[in-house]
Design an enzyme around this catalytic site. Structure first.
Site, short mmCIF file in Angstrom:
data_model
loop_
_atom_site.label_atom_id
_atom_site.label_comp_id
_atom_site.label_asym_id
_atom_site.label_seq_id
_atom_site.Cartn_x
_atom_site.Cartn_y
_atom_site.Cartn_z
CG PHE A 161 5.70 -9.85 2.93
CD1 PHE A 161 6.76 -10.06 3.80
CD2 PHE A 161 4.72 -10.82 2.85
CE1 PHE A 161 6.83 -11.22 4.57
CE2 PHE A 161 4.78 -11.98 3.61
CZ PHE A 161 5.85 -12.17 4.48
CG ASP A 162 7.97 -2.28 1.43
OD1 ASP A 162 7.40 -1.76 0.47
OD2 ASP A 162 9.15 -2.07 1.73
#
Length: 606
Positions: free
Chosen positions: A336-337
């Protein structure tokens, strides 16, 4: 086997933008072949001369089959493989020889449509590079003596002095040599809070100058800038995206040669060994080729995939091609960013700590919002929005002054106030313990001090809100045995604060786009296939390189959405577990289809 989808479209657009749909060659082929195919059936139904009917079906087959024949030839000559296209061609010719022209026309027509759908998904991915190139400005204001000259960025040399005014995009990479400003670097680092730049700091092409005027010395040519690097990374990543052979291609690779050898044996062995009439057995061999044509499973797969993709679309998830539905089931880790993916990417006022007895909380908000009212800075917007939501009005401001990278000073009803990241009024007492400041920083919050000419009145903090369902999604993925990782351009404190709240196991912070790519490869080596979930331009290379790139739709940048394989339209990460189960379900149905199709064919042959 993807080079075989080279449908003779060459480098031209598969579907040209701005043209009517029917003006595109693939659509013309589908329509023409479809009309002739239907016409053949109508003429046959009306008992027309069989030669005319055969000719109509033949035209339908030639129009759709011309490019399929090209694909069969390429796979045979260039890659020495006998692919599904080859079996399609042989079955088509055989069906005309044994007097079933409608079969031949149907085989080529349906196969062409299946191939076109697959090509269309790939064509959409290539459009992403175009929108990336448009981020960097094309011209720069170069300082020559006392005047400025507008030059194309490619003509600006290293060492030239470039002027950047408020609201401009930074044209090239360089270092600030005079002036200061806040710069929105979201396009490069994904950080939600603009970064203060002063003399000596590095600035990047394609980032936005929010409020100050500065001059910079160019340190890299346009073609070597960070944004150009991102373009190159995306191009390269799309080329070496894991070319998984689809299940159907794997089956077809063995199925096609086996059936051709079987047909040859049927035609040759009985006449040669048992003295049977040759014509009968050749006819039977051709019938075998028509029956064994892999039409059923080659087409049942796209149909299964298209229904999965349609069902996903109804649930607000855009999947851009069938291979991604298939690869989804093999994902071992999701990366995930942080900003805009696990958090909402919008700053909100999180707390107000009043430090003086002379003001109330509401008055502090009124002062800060009145000062920030004129500013477009995201932090200012967060304070103004809070005031609007709580029906707190604004006061008139005199002598308004924006100090780039620091904050704002103004006069309200004769008294001078500031809202900034330090005291902006000389002689005003500024007593604040470092512990307080560090406490807020450790929570990943940004601090604004509000004060007047005498004292510090209050501390306001703003932070990026974590999405409501983030923790639930992470625990759901962990329960499914999928590893969760966070990569972010943000600082270590802010990153770990978010990860701890939602239960992510692995955290990497302070990353530039190319760092994300290197880490992605490391994570893939450690866990296996990876999916990347991101929303910014800075995530584009990693979205392209991962096995499955998933972009946050409405909040995401166009580039991220175009580069990704899957886009979540309502920015709802709770759709991730749904995606994984959809993939598993679809693939089990497709395996059933293929098994049944081959079993039925074997029964027919026997």
């Amino acid at each position: 086997d993807h080079d075989s989808h080279d449908h003779g479209h060459g480098d031209e657009e598969l579907l040209a933008e701005g043209k009517p749909l029917i003006a595109n060659r693939p659509i013309q082929i589908i329509v023409a072949s479809g009309i002739l195919f239907a016409a053949g059936h109508i003429l046959e139904f009306l008992s027309f001369n069989s030669t005319i009917v055969t000719l109509v079906f033949m035209c339908a087959a030639i129009i759709a089959g011309y490019e399929i024949a090209g694909m069969a030839y390429n796979s045979l000559v260039k890659r020495h493989t006998v692919g599904p296209a080859m079996l399609m061609c042989i079955a088509c010719v055989a069906s005309f020889i044994i007097g079933h022209p409608e079969e031949g026309a149907a085989v080529t027509f349906l196969y062409y449509i299946a191939e076109f759908l697959e090509d269309y998904a790939e064509h959409r991915a290539k459009r992403s590079i175009k929108s990336l190139v448009e981020i960097a400005p094309e011209t720069a204001r170069v300082k020559v003596g006392d005047s400025e000259v507008e030059k194309n960025v490619d003509d600006v040399n290293i060492g030239d002095i470039v002027i950047v005014k408020p609201g401009d995009k930074v044209p090239l990479d360089g270092n600030v040599i005079s002036g200061s400003s806040s710069i929105n670097q979201a396009s490069i680092t994904g950080e939600s809070v603009p970064v203060h730049k002063e003399v000596g700091d590095e600035v990047f092409s394609g980032t936005v100058n929010e409020d100050g005027y500065f001059e910079m010395v160019v340190t890299k040519k346009a073609k070597d800038s960070v944004i150009s690097k991102i373009v190159t990374l995306v191009k390269r990543s799309q080329l070496n995206r894991s070319e998984t052979e689809s299940l159907v291609e794997k089956v077809a690779k063995y199925y096609t040669p086996v059936m051709m050898v079987a047909a040859f044996c049927v035609a040759v062995i009985p006449p040669a060994l048992l003295g049977q009439p040759l014509v009968d057995w050749v006819y039977k061999a051709l019938s075998l080729l028509v029956i064994s044509c892999p039409c059923a499973f080659l087409i049942s797969t796209p149909v299964g995939m298209v229904s999965a993709i349609t069902s996903a679309t109804r649930n607000g998830v855009l999947i851009k091609g069938s291979t991604y539905v298939e690869e989804m089931k093999d994902i071992k880790a999701v990366i995930f960013d942080k900003t805009g993916t696990l958090t909402e990417g919008k700053l909100e006022l999180s707390e107000i700590e009043v430090l003086s007895d002379s003001v109330s909380e509401e008055e502090v908000v009124k002062i800060a919002a009145s000062l920030e009212h004129e500013s477009s800075h995201p932090i200012a917007q967060a304070i103004v929005n809070y005031a609007l939501m709580n029906d707190i009005g604004f006061e008139e401001i005199d002598d308004f002054k924006n100090v780039p990278g620091k904050g704002i000073i103004g006069v309200i009803e004769g008294e001078q106030y500031y809202a900034a990241n330090e005291s902006l009024i000389e002689g005003s007492s500024f007593e604040i313990s470092n512990d307080d400041v560090n406490k807020f920083s450790a929570e990943g919050k940004t601090i604004i001090f509000v004060g007047n000419s005498k004292e510090l009145l209050a501390i306001i903090t703003v932070s990026d809100k974590i999405r409501d369902n983030a923790a639930e999604v992470i625990s759901d993925l962990n329960n499914q045995g999928v590893q969760t990782v966070m990569l972010t351009g943000d600082n270590k404190l802010a990153a770990h604060n978010v990860a701890d709240q939602i239960g992510i196991k692995y955290v990497y912070s302070n990353l530039m786009p190319e760092d994300k790519l290197n880490l992605l490869d490391t994570i893939r080596n450690k866990f296996g296939d990876v999916a990347m979930v991101g929303d910014g331009i800075n995530d584009a290379p990693a979205l392209a390189r991962s096995n499955i790139g998933i972009a946050m739709g409405a909040a995401g940048s166009d580039v991220a959405i175009e580069t990704a394989d899957v886009a979540l339209m309502q920015d709802d990460i709770s759709k991730l577990p749904y995606l994984f189960s959809l993939s598993r379900k679809t693939m089990s149905i497709i395996k059933q289809n293929i098994t049944v199709a081959i079993a039925v064919k074997l029964l027919c042959v026997v």
